[in-house]
Design an enzyme around this catalytic site. Structure first.
Site, PDB file in Angstrom:
ATOM      1  N   HIS A 190      72.089 -12.335  28.367  1.00 31.11           N
ATOM      2  CA  HIS A 190      71.521 -13.322  27.430  1.00 31.11           C
ATOM      3  C   HIS A 190      70.072 -13.003  27.084  1.00 31.11           C
ATOM      4  O   HIS A 190      69.321 -13.892  26.672  1.00 31.11           O
ATOM      5  CB  HIS A 190      71.648 -14.721  28.039  1.00 31.11           C
ATOM      6  CG  HIS A 190      73.064 -15.083  28.357  1.00 31.11           C
ATOM      7  ND1 HIS A 190      73.976 -15.449  27.399  1.00 31.11           N
ATOM      8  CD2 HIS A 190      73.730 -15.043  29.525  1.00 31.11           C
ATOM      9  CE1 HIS A 190      75.146 -15.677  27.964  1.00 31.11           C
ATOM     10  NE2 HIS A 190      75.026 -15.433  29.261  1.00 31.11           N
ATOM     11  N   CYS A 192      47.060 -24.258  67.416  1.00 25.88           N
ATOM     12  CA  CYS A 192      45.950 -24.762  68.215  1.00 25.88           C
ATOM     13  C   CYS A 192      45.297 -23.610  68.988  1.00 25.88           C
ATOM     14  O   CYS A 192      45.870 -22.541  69.138  1.00 25.88           O
ATOM     15  CB  CYS A 192      46.475 -25.770  69.235  1.00 25.88           C
ATOM     16  SG  CYS A 192      47.493 -27.044  68.520  1.00 25.88           S
ATOM     17  N   ARG A 216      42.502 -19.914  62.913  1.00 24.12           N
ATOM     18  CA  ARG A 216      43.912 -20.274  63.159  1.00 24.12           C
ATOM     19  C   ARG A 216      44.272 -21.590  62.478  1.00 24.12           C
ATOM     20  O   ARG A 216      45.428 -21.989  62.444  1.00 24.12           O
ATOM     21  CB  ARG A 216      44.170 -20.393  64.656  1.00 24.12           C
ATOM     22  CG  ARG A 216      43.866 -19.125  65.442  1.00 24.12           C
ATOM     23  CD  ARG A 216      43.711 -19.435  66.927  1.00 24.12           C
ATOM     24  NE  ARG A 216      44.976 -19.802  67.518  1.00 24.12           N
ATOM     25  CZ  ARG A 216      45.772 -18.950  68.155  1.00 24.12           C
ATOM     26  NH1 ARG A 216      45.402 -17.692  68.254  1.00 24.12           N
ATOM     27  NH2 ARG A 216      46.909 -19.320  68.678  1.00 24.12           N
ATOM     28  N   LYS A 238      44.713 -20.889  48.075  1.00 24.59           N
ATOM     29  CA  LYS A 238      45.805 -21.214  49.004  1.00 24.59           C
ATOM     30  C   LYS A 238      46.385 -22.589  48.675  1.00 24.59           C
ATOM     31  O   LYS A 238      47.562 -22.825  48.818  1.00 24.59           O
ATOM     32  CB  LYS A 238      45.302 -21.195  50.456  1.00 24.59           C
ATOM     33  CG  LYS A 238      46.386 -21.486  51.487  1.00 24.59           C
ATOM     34  CD  LYS A 238      47.522 -20.499  51.401  1.00 24.59           C
ATOM     35  CE  LYS A 238      48.677 -20.821  52.324  1.00 24.59           C
ATOM     36  NZ  LYS A 238      49.864 -19.975  52.058  1.00 24.59           N
ATOM     37  N   GLU A 286      52.263 -12.116  42.669  1.00 22.94           N
ATOM     38  CA  GLU A 286      51.014 -12.779  43.067  1.00 22.94           C
ATOM     39  C   GLU A 286      50.141 -11.917  43.977  1.00 22.94           C
ATOM     40  O   GLU A 286      48.939 -12.118  44.051  1.00 22.94           O
ATOM     41  CB  GLU A 286      51.266 -14.131  43.700  1.00 22.94           C
ATOM     42  CG  GLU A 286      51.867 -14.132  45.077  1.00 22.94           C
ATOM     43  CD  GLU A 286      51.932 -15.547  45.657  1.00 22.94           C
ATOM     44  OE1 GLU A 286      50.965 -16.318  45.513  1.00 22.94           O
ATOM     45  OE2 GLU A 286      52.966 -15.869  46.245  1.00 22.94           O
ATOM     46  N   ASN A 290      48.534 -26.149  74.139  1.00 22.95           N
ATOM     47  CA  ASN A 290      49.145 -25.596  72.920  1.00 22.95           C
ATOM     48  C   ASN A 290      50.649 -25.641  73.131  1.00 22.95           C
ATOM     49  O   ASN A 290      51.118 -25.389  74.237  1.00 22.95           O
ATOM     50  CB  ASN A 290      48.728 -24.130  72.711  1.00 22.95           C
ATOM     51  CG  ASN A 290      47.318 -24.009  72.200  1.00 22.95           C
ATOM     52  OD1 ASN A 290      46.669 -25.018  71.912  1.00 22.95           O
ATOM     53  ND2 ASN A 290      46.832 -22.790  72.080  1.00 22.95           N
ATOM     54  N   GLY A 291      51.399 -25.940  72.066  1.00 22.00           N
ATOM     55  CA  GLY A 291      52.856 -25.923  72.163  1.00 22.00           C
ATOM     56  C   GLY A 291      53.436 -27.304  71.883  1.00 22.00           C
ATOM     57  O   GLY A 291      52.729 -28.226  71.471  1.00 22.00           O
ATOM     58  N   GLU A 335      61.819 -16.175  44.168  1.00 21.22           N
ATOM     59  CA  GLU A 335      60.765 -16.133  45.192  1.00 21.22           C
ATOM     60  C   GLU A 335      60.285 -14.696  45.388  1.00 21.22           C
ATOM     61  O   GLU A 335      59.090 -14.434  45.517  1.00 21.22           O
ATOM     62  CB  GLU A 335      61.290 -16.731  46.493  1.00 21.22           C
ATOM     63  CG  GLU A 335      60.405 -16.545  47.717  1.00 21.22           C
ATOM     64  CD  GLU A 335      59.006 -17.119  47.589  1.00 21.22           C
ATOM     65  OE1 GLU A 335      58.751 -17.894  46.636  1.00 21.22           O
ATOM     66  OE2 GLU A 335      58.149 -16.761  48.430  1.00 21.22           O
ATOM     67  N   LYS A 357      56.425 -13.408  44.920  1.00 18.55           N
ATOM     68  CA  LYS A 357      55.670 -12.695  45.965  1.00 18.55           C
ATOM     69  C   LYS A 357      55.075 -11.414  45.399  1.00 18.55           C
ATOM     70  O   LYS A 357      53.921 -11.087  45.612  1.00 18.55           O
ATOM     71  CB  LYS A 357      56.579 -12.338  47.147  1.00 18.55           C
ATOM     72  CG  LYS A 357      56.718 -13.255  48.306  1.00 18.55           C
ATOM     73  CD  LYS A 357      55.550 -13.970  48.854  1.00 18.55           C
ATOM     74  CE  LYS A 357      55.056 -15.172  48.203  1.00 18.55           C
ATOM     75  NZ  LYS A 357      55.600 -16.407  48.011  1.00 18.55           N
ATOM     76  N   TRP A 376      45.894 -28.304  65.999  1.00 23.87           N
ATOM     77  CA  TRP A 376      46.663 -28.278  64.746  1.00 23.87           C
ATOM     78  C   TRP A 376      47.738 -29.330  64.969  1.00 23.87           C
ATOM     79  O   TRP A 376      48.708 -29.087  65.703  1.00 23.87           O
ATOM     80  CB  TRP A 376      47.232 -26.871  64.556  1.00 23.87           C
ATOM     81  CG  TRP A 376      48.251 -26.721  63.487  1.00 23.87           C
ATOM     82  CD1 TRP A 376      49.604 -26.798  63.616  1.00 23.87           C
ATOM     83  CD2 TRP A 376      48.020 -26.464  62.099  1.00 23.87           C
ATOM     84  NE1 TRP A 376      50.224 -26.596  62.426  1.00 23.87           N
ATOM     85  CE2 TRP A 376      49.285 -26.391  61.462  1.00 23.87           C
ATOM     86  CE3 TRP A 376      46.890 -26.289  61.325  1.00 23.87           C
ATOM     87  CZ2 TRP A 376      49.434 -26.138  60.101  1.00 23.87           C
ATOM     88  CZ3 TRP A 376      47.045 -26.043  59.961  1.00 23.87           C
ATOM     89  CH2 TRP A 376      48.291 -25.971  59.371  1.00 23.87           C
TER      90      TRP A 376
HETATM   91  C1  AGP Z   1      53.148 -19.158  46.953  1.00 21.06           C
HETATM   92  O1  AGP Z   1      53.050 -17.897  47.564  1.00 21.06           O
HETATM   93  C2  AGP Z   1      51.891 -19.507  46.178  1.00 21.06           C
HETATM   94  N1  AGP Z   1      50.740 -19.409  46.978  1.00 21.06           N
HETATM   95  C3  AGP Z   1      52.014 -20.829  45.447  1.00 21.06           C
HETATM   96  O2  AGP Z   1      53.053 -20.709  44.508  1.00 21.06           O
HETATM   97  C4  AGP Z   1      52.307 -22.067  46.335  1.00 21.06           C
HETATM   98  O3  AGP Z   1      53.621 -21.993  46.821  1.00 21.06           O
HETATM   99  C5  AGP Z   1      52.172 -23.322  45.473  1.00 21.06           C
HETATM  100  O4  AGP Z   1      50.846 -23.407  45.020  1.00 21.06           O
HETATM  101  C6  AGP Z   1      52.537 -24.607  46.229  1.00 21.06           C
HETATM  102  O5  AGP Z   1      51.662 -24.775  47.308  1.00 21.06           O
HETATM  103  P1  AGP Z   1      52.012 -25.893  48.406  1.00 21.06           P
HETATM  104  O6  AGP Z   1      53.290 -25.486  49.051  1.00 21.06           O
HETATM  105  O7  AGP Z   1      50.841 -25.876  49.346  1.00 21.06           O
HETATM  106  O8  AGP Z   1      52.165 -27.208  47.697  1.00 21.06           O
END
Ligand code: AGP
Length: 606
Positions: free
Chosen positions: A505, A2, A27, A601, A489, A99-100, A482, A486, A75
């Protein structure tokens, strides 16, 4: 998070407030509002859901004329995205933005039986508490001080009352507030970017402080109302630099912030002294909790990996439970069967991912209870699940998910810890994990601080490689996946995550000096097996990097060794090293770190 803006001085407050809220839009928020006092000391409030433009439409129809006011972008944490939940809140003689998170708002609300509440928020309770203390002969400053002393949680607040028309009182504990000292005007904000253009002279309020702001400046006190003499700082940098908290990218800010945001994820949900965890929100009766015999965890990308890691802990905590972790885009089209008494965890940072949402709807059709593990409050998934919990990681601006991943794993571990209590689960393990969660924010902060430069140098050394394998066993395997995601991507390096037991394998055929291999090695019962995989790769000329919490001598090209009391949740610590590594490789390759090519995103289409 927020945003707060306040103004008292020579200008029309509405304009300063709206401009300031626009500076805070980055934000992330879902509603906004302002409250002002006109020159006849009449209060006016305007609130709207959605973007600031909606608020401007409200103000176009009914402009505010006054020279004092407060504004807020919300938020949502407690209570959905509605106008009645939007700030500012008005109770009695009090107008307030906050906020908080007020952890004990329910207890406080019970002590305010004389008040009628119009929202679901913890903030309105705080406003009522201040109003209750704001009695004849008590100044607004005193009433605020008395009220916040009763609060457990975090707050950054700005308050005014028509009874003291030239004054805004602010107070902070755990949520930043900055007071800009202008020429016959004072501007308050939760983020310095809202002050630029008005002044560069500012007082940064500290936790446990309160200030009385007028057009002539600000007086600062501690909560016992002892007068303080704060430093006046100079605000450096431009708007964009400030919005990133001085970091070059939102991604680095969010990686470094996760120690702080994790406090909000954990807030009020763990009891280390009693070794228990409790999540509000699953909306499951005790009988339903006892009857759960199967958990399916649904997600995409990082959310899927968070679920995979959580499933390892879930099986350890609740031995009579079976778990299944599925990729939403596949699961939605499978002829899947879920046993009676299953429950589905729907994991999503944005709460808008199309494949995950489709799975949610498909699973609900089968009459299976769905619980959201979501960051964005009021998102579609959050609204459609039967229950669930918000991970409170705050807005995640950068496309690559980092702080939300950690928060999602922690939230699911807390759900598992709670479930264990209904299944005669591993009580000793629940207590151990609860105590690790209690120190996790500080340990993450320590790991990031201690190894930051080391990781930056490592990224520089490997920045030109175009191929990488990430390898881990057991709870380090989801972290390997993961870590590889990272890197790929944001740096566009071809990186694959694998269980290190799978090397023989197939993947080991890839190993040569054009690859590097990152091994996530946990100091646990599989340590020797993990070392075996490392030796296999090194015997074939692979360049190896080891991220580990082990003290053992390990033969490798590079090693980053963390020291922590945390052992069971150590994968989460190693993952922060991977986040930093991916960040610096991407920066080294000159990529758009926050908006990587081809990515969004939130993948709201399939
Ligand atoms: C993760 O860094 C990516 N941006 C992507 O894999 C993301 O995790 C995936 O699209 C799922 O998004 P969500 O958590 O908003 O559902």
């Amino acid at each position: 998070m927020c945003g707060i803006v306040g103004y008292v001085g020579k200008r029309t407050a509405q304009n300063v407030l709206v401009n300031g809220l626009k500076r805070l839009e980055y934000r992330g928020y879902d509603s906004a509002g302002i409250a002002t006092l006109d020159d006849e000391d009449n209060p006016h409030v305007a609130r709207s859901v959605g973007k600031i433009a909606e608020l401007e439409n409200v103000l176009l129809a009914k402009p505010h004329e006054g020279h004092l006011g407060i504004g807020h972008t919300r938020w949502a944490t407690h209570g959905g995205v509605t106008v009645s939940n939007a700030h500012p809140h008005h109770v009695g003689n009090i107008y307030l933005v906050h906020n908080g998170i007020i952890e004990n708002y329910k207890e406080l609300k019970e002590s305010l039986s004389g008040y009628k509440f119009n929202s679901d928020t913890d903030t309105e309770v705080l406003a009522a508490l201040i109003d209750k203390n704001y009695t004849k002969g008590v100044s607004l400053k005193d009433a605020v001080a008395k009220a916040v002393k009763q609060v457990r949680g975090t707050y950054g607040i700005a308050v005014f009352s028509p009874n003291e028309p030239d004054t805004i009182v602010v107070a902070r504990l755990g949520s930043p507030l900055i007071i800009g000292i202008g020429n016959d005007e004072t501007i308050i904000a939760s983020d310095a970017s809202a002050l630029l253009g008005y002044t560069r002279e500012a007082i940064y309020l500290n936790d446990g402080e309160i200030a009385v702001c007028t057009g002539k400046g600000a007086e600062v006190f501690n909560l016992n109302l002892k007068h303080l003499n704060p430093n006046h700082e100079t605000i450096e940098g431009d708007v964009e630099q400030i919005q990133k908290g001085g970091y070059d990218h939102f991604l680095l800010k969010e990686i470094m912030d996760q120690a702080t945001t994790l406090h909000n994820t954990l807030s009020g949900r763990i009891d280390p002294a009693n070794g228990t965890m409790h999540l509000g929100g699953p909306n499951l009766t005790a009988e339903e909790m006892r009857n759960i015999n199967h958990v399916v965890i649904v997600g995409c990308g990082t959310a899927y990996y968070a679920g995979l890691l959580a499933s390892y802990y879930m099986e350890q905590l609740v031995p009579d439970l079976t778990t299944e972790v599925v990729v939403a885009s596949e699961y939605r089209y499978r002829s899947f069967h879920l046993p009676k008494n299953s429950v589905a965890l729907i994991v999503s940072q944005s709460g808008e991912t199309a494949d995950t949402l489709a799975c949610l709807r498909e699973i609900k059709k089968r009459g299976v209870k769905t619980l959201g593990i979501v960051n964005v409050v009021g998102s579609t998934i959050a609204r459609e699940v039967d229950g669930g919990t918000y991970v409170h990681a705050g807005p995640e601006i950068s496309v690559a998910s980092t702080k939300a991943f950690t928060a999602q794993v922690v939230a699911m571990v807390m759900f598992a810890g709670m479930l264990a209590g209904y299944h005669g689960g591993n009580v000793e393990l629940v207590s151990k994990i609860t105590n690790e969660l209690a120190i996790l924010p500080k340990e993450i902060e320590k790991v990031l601080r201690t190894h930051h430069d080391e990781i930056k140098a490592l990224a520089k050394k490997y920045v030109k490689y175009n191929d990488a394998l990430y390898l881990g066993r057991d709870t380090a395997y989801p972290i390997a996946l993961e870590g590889a995601l990272k890197l790929k991507e944001i740096s566009y390096v071809h990186a694959e995550g694998y269980p290190s037991g799978e090397l023989k394998h197939g993947p080991i055929a890839l190993v040569d000096d054009t690859f590097f291999e990152i091994f996530d090695i946990i100091d646990n019962w599989l340590f020797d097996k993990s070392i075996g995989g490392l030796h296999e790769v090194r015997a074939r000329g692979g360049k190896t990097i080891v991220f580990t919490n082990s003290k053992a001598d390990i033969e490798t090209d590079d090693i980053v060794r963390i020291k922590s009391k945390i052992t069971i949740l150590a994968p989460l610590l190693l993952n922060t090293l991977q986040q930093l590594f991916a960040y610096y490789v991407a920066v080294g390759r000159g990529n758009d770190v926050d908006q990587p090519r081809n990515l969004a995103k939130s993948v709201t289409v399939e």
